[in-house]
Design a protein around this motif. Sequence first.
Motif, PDB file in Angstrom:
ATOM      1  N   GLU A 116       0.715  -1.240   0.047  1.00  0.00           N
ATOM      2  CA  GLU A 116       0.072   0.169  -0.090  1.00  0.00           C
ATOM      3  C   GLU A 116       0.909   1.154  -0.150  1.00  0.00           C
ATOM      4  O   GLU A 116       0.678   2.214  -0.661  1.00  0.00           O
ATOM      5  CB  GLU A 116      -1.036   0.071   1.268  1.00  0.00           C
ATOM      6  CG  GLU A 116      -2.198  -0.908   1.031  1.00  0.00           C
ATOM      7  CD  GLU A 116      -1.803  -2.371   1.462  1.00  0.00           C
ATOM      8  OE1 GLU A 116      -2.310  -3.399   1.106  1.00  0.00           O
ATOM      9  OE2 GLU A 116      -0.212  -2.525   2.058  1.00  0.00           O
ATOM     10  N   SER A 117       1.831   1.380   0.936  1.00  0.00           N
ATOM     11  CA  SER A 117       2.804   2.392   0.975  1.00  0.00           C
ATOM     12  C   SER A 117       3.527   2.526  -0.250  1.00  0.00           C
ATOM     13  O   SER A 117       3.709   3.785  -0.976  1.00  0.00           O
ATOM     14  CB  SER A 117       3.711   2.015   2.147  1.00  0.00           C
ATOM     15  OG  SER A 117       4.786   3.324   2.145  1.00  0.00           O
ATOM     16  N   LEU A 118       4.047   1.617  -1.019  1.00  0.00           N
ATOM     17  CA  LEU A 118       5.035   1.553  -2.324  1.00  0.00           C
ATOM     18  C   LEU A 118       4.000   2.306  -3.274  1.00  0.00           C
ATOM     19  O   LEU A 118       4.207   2.992  -4.152  1.00  0.00           O
ATOM     20  CB  LEU A 118       5.543   0.170  -2.533  1.00  0.00           C
ATOM     21  CG  LEU A 118       6.545  -0.464  -1.761  1.00  0.00           C
ATOM     22  CD1 LEU A 118       6.584  -1.787  -2.092  1.00  0.00           C
ATOM     23  CD2 LEU A 118       7.673   0.338  -1.776  1.00  0.00           C
ATOM     24  N   SER A 119       2.831   1.656  -3.373  1.00  0.00           N
ATOM     25  CA  SER A 119       1.893   2.079  -4.561  1.00  0.00           C
ATOM     26  C   SER A 119       1.475   3.452  -4.508  1.00  0.00           C
ATOM     27  O   SER A 119       1.646   4.138  -5.234  1.00  0.00           O
ATOM     28  CB  SER A 119       0.553   1.226  -4.445  1.00  0.00           C
ATOM     29  OG  SER A 119       0.722  -0.065  -4.577  1.00  0.00           O
ATOM     30  N   LYS A 120       1.187   3.905  -3.108  1.00  0.00           N
ATOM     31  CA  LYS A 120       0.642   5.486  -3.198  1.00  0.00           C
ATOM     32  C   LYS A 120       1.905   6.160  -3.531  1.00  0.00           C
ATOM     33  O   LYS A 120       1.943   7.294  -3.987  1.00  0.00           O
ATOM     34  CB  LYS A 120       0.292   5.768  -1.467  1.00  0.00           C
ATOM     35  CG  LYS A 120      -0.289   7.054  -1.254  1.00  0.00           C
ATOM     36  CD  LYS A 120      -1.121   7.370  -2.054  1.00  0.00           C
ATOM     37  CE  LYS A 120      -1.626   8.991  -1.707  1.00  0.00           C
ATOM     38  NZ  LYS A 120      -2.751   9.277  -2.624  1.00  0.00           N
ATOM     39  N   ARG A 121       3.226   5.920  -2.788  1.00  0.00           N
ATOM     40  CA  ARG A 121       4.327   6.738  -2.912  1.00  0.00           C
ATOM     41  C   ARG A 121       4.563   6.645  -4.555  1.00  0.00           C
ATOM     42  O   ARG A 121       5.086   7.845  -4.909  1.00  0.00           O
ATOM     43  CB  ARG A 121       5.535   6.276  -2.229  1.00  0.00           C
ATOM     44  CG  ARG A 121       6.599   7.318  -2.010  1.00  0.00           C
ATOM     45  CD  ARG A 121       7.738   6.876  -0.792  1.00  0.00           C
ATOM     46  NE  ARG A 121       8.585   7.975  -0.387  1.00  0.00           N
ATOM     47  CZ  ARG A 121       8.033   9.015   0.696  1.00  0.00           C
ATOM     48  NH1 ARG A 121       6.808   8.830   0.978  1.00  0.00           N
ATOM     49  NH2 ARG A 121       8.950   9.898   0.708  1.00  0.00           N
ATOM     50  N   TRP A 122       4.548   5.641  -5.231  1.00  0.00           N
ATOM     51  CA  TRP A 122       4.835   5.761  -6.542  1.00  0.00           C
ATOM     52  C   TRP A 122       3.877   6.685  -7.277  1.00  0.00           C
ATOM     53  O   TRP A 122       4.340   7.177  -8.301  1.00  0.00           O
ATOM     54  CB  TRP A 122       4.850   4.470  -7.269  1.00  0.00           C
ATOM     55  CG  TRP A 122       5.455   3.979  -8.346  1.00  0.00           C
ATOM     56  CD1 TRP A 122       4.886   4.395  -9.680  1.00  0.00           C
ATOM     57  CD2 TRP A 122       6.857   3.719  -8.702  1.00  0.00           C
ATOM     58  NE1 TRP A 122       5.975   3.971 -10.596  1.00  0.00           N
ATOM     59  CE2 TRP A 122       7.110   3.638  -9.996  1.00  0.00           C
ATOM     60  CE3 TRP A 122       7.916   3.112  -7.665  1.00  0.00           C
ATOM     61  CZ2 TRP A 122       8.178   3.289 -10.389  1.00  0.00           C
ATOM     62  CZ3 TRP A 122       9.186   2.671  -8.333  1.00  0.00           C
ATOM     63  CH2 TRP A 122       9.256   2.550  -9.686  1.00  0.00           C
TER      64      TRP A 122
END
Length: 376
Positions: A116-122
């Motif tokens: 979730e964190s990776l997707s949002k940051r990307w």
Amino acid sequence: MASRNLWDISSNIFGSRCWMLQYSAEIFLRIVSFRPFGVYCDNKDNESLKNKDLLNNLLTMGVDIDKAKKRQPGVFNRMETNEGTLQMFLLSKGASKEVIASIISRYPRAITRTLESLSKRWELWRNIMTSDLEIINILQRSPESFFRSNNNIKLENNIKYLYSVGLTRDCLCRVLHYAPRTFSNTPDLNKQIIEFLQALSLSLGHNDPTDFIQKIISKNPFILIQSTKRLKTNIEFLQSTLNLDNEELLLLICGRGAGILDLSSDYVKKNYTNIKEKLLSLGCTNEEVQKFVISYPDAIFLSDKKFNDKIDCLIEEKISISQIIKNVKILDSSISTLKSRIKELVHIGYNLSTSNILLLSWSQKRYKDKLKKLGG
């Protein structure tokens, strides 16, 4: 969590006719991130098994374990990690397995980030960058820039604020490339820097603060991760030492002199003092020293030894200090390049004391072409 013990998923789970089922990237990533253990272990044994699984997974991925442990040893004590999720996520964005292994080797904390964190940051980075490949290139050069923080709210607020003060997408893209820590700052800290630059613009007679900020950040994005005290000290030093009026100072700091602003003030003063002493010893006046630094502010970046060695190398070959001052670009060349080219030119009878010396700073191809024409 990581995909330990689940690298292969038996098709029997889904029935013999369903083994070719297609999954969306997100569903698949959620599956591989689950890491169960089917046997009971006490806490110590459980931790040992998980650590062993982590090491095996990272070795399989090609990670340099020794390097990773030296960088961030605490990561290897964590009960939950997401190396499988991270690998699949980055692969889906176009990164190679070699690049992913390099990222983890240099910044192992990356494996602690959730999908979730990776997707949002990307997603937030892609609002600035033009392609996934651009982001991957930044990660490859500086993995810390993306994985250092998982505070996506702070990142989003910083992007909104910097857009709100007039910074363009191109400008923010440059900041992400070279000074990504800007987006890990608190929005209040970034606001202090921006307001300082706005006030500076007006005080120097530039009535378009947004234009001023765009120019200065495009030249030196590192300004955004420095204190206003450091910026103020360096600006005051440049203006007083070089005897600049507001217009001259504005031209300097919006041009090649912008790079000086984020340097340590002690470093700037020390290097300027060395430049001054060296040039004065060769017969220059104070005014000539000032003009030299204004025309070639990059001299401030050179250590005492590098600057002195370059000047001495040129002087020894009968190149006058006045020639050097008129052709300051030659100081961009390394000492080894200067020595080798001087040797070649002297060998073919080229008179450096009376001829054009700017060829000492030319590209290798252009220099070699010229050398051939000269008979070398």
